[in-house]
Design a protein around this motif. Structure first.
Motif, PDB file in Angstrom:
ATOM      1  N   ALA A 186       2.504   2.084   3.177  1.00 44.35           N
ATOM      2  CA  ALA A 186       2.031   1.198   2.103  1.00 44.35           C
ATOM      3  C   ALA A 186       0.669   0.595   2.431  1.00 44.35           C
ATOM      4  CB  ALA A 186       3.049   0.098   1.841  1.00 44.35           C
ATOM      5  N   HIS A 187       0.425   0.275   3.691  1.00 49.43           N
ATOM      6  CA  HIS A 187      -0.864  -0.298   4.072  1.00 49.43           C
ATOM      7  C   HIS A 187      -1.985   0.725   3.868  1.00 49.43           C
ATOM      8  CE1 HIS A 187      -3.824  -2.781   6.032  1.00 49.43           C
ATOM      9  NE2 HIS A 187      -4.059  -1.835   6.927  1.00 49.43           N
ATOM     10  N   PHE A 188      -1.748   1.963   4.278  1.00 45.54           N
ATOM     11  CA  PHE A 188      -2.751   3.011   4.072  1.00 45.54           C
ATOM     12  C   PHE A 188      -3.005   3.205   2.587  1.00 45.54           C
ATOM     13  CE2 PHE A 188      -4.295   7.272   3.351  1.00 45.54           C
ATOM     14  CZ  PHE A 188      -5.314   7.377   4.293  1.00 45.54           C
ATOM     15  N   ARG A 189      -1.944   3.242   1.797  1.00 47.25           N
ATOM     16  CA  ARG A 189      -2.092   3.421   0.347  1.00 47.25           C
ATOM     17  C   ARG A 189      -2.935   2.307  -0.251  1.00 47.25           C
ATOM     18  NH1 ARG A 189       2.756   4.631  -0.759  1.00 47.25           N
ATOM     19  NH2 ARG A 189       3.535   2.501  -0.900  1.00 47.25           N
ATOM     20  N   LYS A 190      -2.724   1.064   0.210  1.00 43.47           N
ATOM     21  CA  LYS A 190      -3.504  -0.074  -0.280  1.00 43.47           C
ATOM     22  C   LYS A 190      -4.980   0.102   0.084  1.00 43.47           C
ATOM     23  CE  LYS A 190      -3.861  -5.113   0.191  1.00 43.47           C
ATOM     24  NZ  LYS A 190      -5.185  -5.172   0.786  1.00 43.47           N
ATOM     25  N   LEU A 191      -5.263   0.474   1.330  1.00 42.66           N
ATOM     26  CA  LEU A 191      -6.647   0.704   1.757  1.00 42.66           C
ATOM     27  C   LEU A 191      -7.279   1.830   0.954  1.00 42.66           C
ATOM     28  CD1 LEU A 191      -6.318   0.509   5.656  1.00 42.66           C
ATOM     29  CD2 LEU A 191      -7.346  -1.209   4.144  1.00 42.66           C
ATOM     30  N   PHE A 192      -6.537   2.905   0.775  1.00 40.36           N
ATOM     31  CA  PHE A 192      -7.008   4.073   0.035  1.00 40.36           C
ATOM     32  C   PHE A 192      -7.382   3.687  -1.396  1.00 40.36           C
ATOM     33  CE2 PHE A 192      -6.410   7.909  -2.489  1.00 40.36           C
ATOM     34  CZ  PHE A 192      -6.955   8.915  -1.703  1.00 40.36           C
ATOM     35  N   ASP A 193      -6.477   2.981  -2.060  1.00 41.89           N
ATOM     36  CA  ASP A 193      -6.730   2.567  -3.444  1.00 41.89           C
ATOM     37  C   ASP A 193      -7.898   1.592  -3.536  1.00 41.89           C
ATOM     38  OD1 ASP A 193      -4.635   4.179  -4.263  1.00 41.89           O
ATOM     39  OD2 ASP A 193      -3.203   2.520  -4.444  1.00 41.89           O
ATOM     40  N   GLU A 194      -7.962   0.657  -2.603  1.00 49.26           N
ATOM     41  CA  GLU A 194      -9.054  -0.315  -2.603  1.00 49.26           C
ATOM     42  C   GLU A 194     -10.389   0.382  -2.345  1.00 49.26           C
ATOM     43  OE1 GLU A 194     -10.272  -4.559  -0.524  1.00 49.26           O
ATOM     44  OE2 GLU A 194      -8.303  -3.703  -0.109  1.00 49.26           O
ATOM     45  N   TYR A 195     -10.404   1.352  -1.422  1.00 51.97           N
ATOM     46  CA  TYR A 195     -11.632   2.110  -1.155  1.00 51.97           C
ATOM     47  C   TYR A 195     -12.123   2.763  -2.443  1.00 51.97           C
ATOM     48  CZ  TYR A 195     -14.934   5.557   0.489  1.00 51.97           C
ATOM     49  OH  TYR A 195     -16.089   6.300   0.647  1.00 51.97           O
ATOM     50  N   HIS A 196     -11.231   3.426  -3.161  1.00 50.80           N
ATOM     51  CA  HIS A 196     -11.646   4.116  -4.381  1.00 50.80           C
ATOM     52  C   HIS A 196     -12.140   3.135  -5.445  1.00 50.80           C
ATOM     53  CE1 HIS A 196     -11.011   8.255  -3.385  1.00 50.80           C
ATOM     54  NE2 HIS A 196      -9.909   7.906  -2.759  1.00 50.80           N
ATOM     55  N   GLU A 197     -11.511   1.991  -5.539  1.00 45.33           N
ATOM     56  CA  GLU A 197     -11.951   0.980  -6.501  1.00 45.33           C
ATOM     57  C   GLU A 197     -13.372   0.498  -6.162  1.00 45.33           C
ATOM     58  OE1 GLU A 197     -10.665  -3.555  -7.518  1.00 45.33           O
ATOM     59  OE2 GLU A 197      -9.030  -2.097  -7.313  1.00 45.33           O
ATOM     60  N   VAL A 198     -13.603   0.186  -4.901  1.00 45.37           N
ATOM     61  CA  VAL A 198     -14.922  -0.290  -4.470  1.00 45.37           C
ATOM     62  C   VAL A 198     -15.947   0.834  -4.579  1.00 45.37           C
ATOM     63  CG1 VAL A 198     -16.260  -1.178  -2.514  1.00 45.37           C
ATOM     64  CG2 VAL A 198     -13.987  -2.102  -2.993  1.00 45.37           C
ATOM     65  N   ASN A 199     -15.568   2.044  -4.190  1.00 45.74           N
ATOM     66  CA  ASN A 199     -16.492   3.167  -4.263  1.00 45.74           C
ATOM     67  C   ASN A 199     -16.955   3.408  -5.701  1.00 45.74           C
ATOM     68  OD1 ASN A 199     -17.929   5.419  -3.117  1.00 45.74           O
ATOM     69  ND2 ASN A 199     -16.380   6.745  -4.038  1.00 45.74           N
ATOM     70  N   ARG A 200     -16.055   3.319  -6.623  1.00 48.30           N
ATOM     71  CA  ARG A 200     -16.436   3.507  -8.031  1.00 48.30           C
ATOM     72  C   ARG A 200     -17.324   2.364  -8.519  1.00 48.30           C
ATOM     73  NH1 ARG A 200     -11.436   6.054  -7.592  1.00 48.30           N
ATOM     74  NH2 ARG A 200     -11.569   8.244  -8.197  1.00 48.30           N
TER      75      ARG A 200
ATOM     76  N   GLN B 138     -11.583   1.495   8.479  1.00 51.24           N
ATOM     77  CA  GLN B 138     -10.150   1.257   8.671  1.00 51.24           C
ATOM     78  C   GLN B 138      -9.335   2.518   8.395  1.00 51.24           C
ATOM     79  OE1 GLN B 138      -8.541  -2.549   7.048  1.00 51.24           O
ATOM     80  NE2 GLN B 138     -10.670  -2.902   6.470  1.00 51.24           N
ATOM     81  N   ILE B 139      -9.726   3.221   7.344  1.00 46.67           N
ATOM     82  CA  ILE B 139      -9.040   4.470   6.988  1.00 46.67           C
ATOM     83  C   ILE B 139      -9.248   5.505   8.092  1.00 46.67           C
ATOM     84  CG2 ILE B 139      -9.117   6.433   5.390  1.00 46.67           C
ATOM     85  CD1 ILE B 139      -9.625   4.238   3.158  1.00 46.67           C
ATOM     86  N   ALA B 140     -10.474   5.624   8.570  1.00 46.11           N
ATOM     87  CA  ALA B 140     -10.777   6.587   9.636  1.00 46.11           C
ATOM     88  C   ALA B 140      -9.953   6.285  10.889  1.00 46.11           C
ATOM     89  CB  ALA B 140     -12.268   6.564   9.962  1.00 46.11           C
ATOM     90  N   ALA B 141      -9.798   5.016  11.208  1.00 46.32           N
ATOM     91  CA  ALA B 141      -9.016   4.638  12.388  1.00 46.32           C
ATOM     92  C   ALA B 141      -7.550   5.039  12.232  1.00 46.32           C
ATOM     93  CB  ALA B 141      -9.127   3.140  12.619  1.00 46.32           C
ATOM     94  N   MET B 142      -7.045   5.015  11.016  1.00 46.31           N
ATOM     95  CA  MET B 142      -5.636   5.383  10.786  1.00 46.31           C
ATOM     96  C   MET B 142      -5.446   6.901  10.785  1.00 46.31           C
ATOM     97  SD  MET B 142      -4.428   2.576   7.982  1.00 46.31           S
ATOM     98  CE  MET B 142      -2.667   2.904   8.201  1.00 46.31           C
TER      99      MET B 142
END
Length: 76
Positions: free
Chosen positions: A27-41, A71-75
């Motif tokens: 769930a933590h990775f999913r949150k980071l992933f979704d937040e990354y895409h939101e910020v990237n857009r 953070q994503i890269a570290a995971m």
């Protein structure tokens, strides 16, 4: 829709399957992933003047994107 640069699949092409698995199981990775895409857009919309913003806000968004990517890269 135009091509959005800095998509995670392009940033980590050899980790696409691992990202998919982590999105399903962590769930933590999913949150980071979704937040990354939101910020990237948001960065992309600012850079292309779809949603113009001042330089300071755009720089803040880029820093946020980089922190999330780290953070994503570290995971991975």
């Amino acid at each position: 829709m135009s091509h959005t640069p800095h998509e995670l699949a392009e940033e980590f092409p050899d980790k696409v399957a691992q990202m998919h698995d982590l999105k399903e199981s962590d769930a933590h990775f999913r949150k980071l992933f979704d937040e990354y895409h939101e910020v990237n857009r948001a960065v992309h919309r600012a850079e292309t003047n779809v949603e113009p913003t001042d330089e300071a806000h755009e720089a803040t968004l880029r820093k946020q994107r980089m922190a999330l990517k780290d953070q994503i890269a570290a995971m991975l």
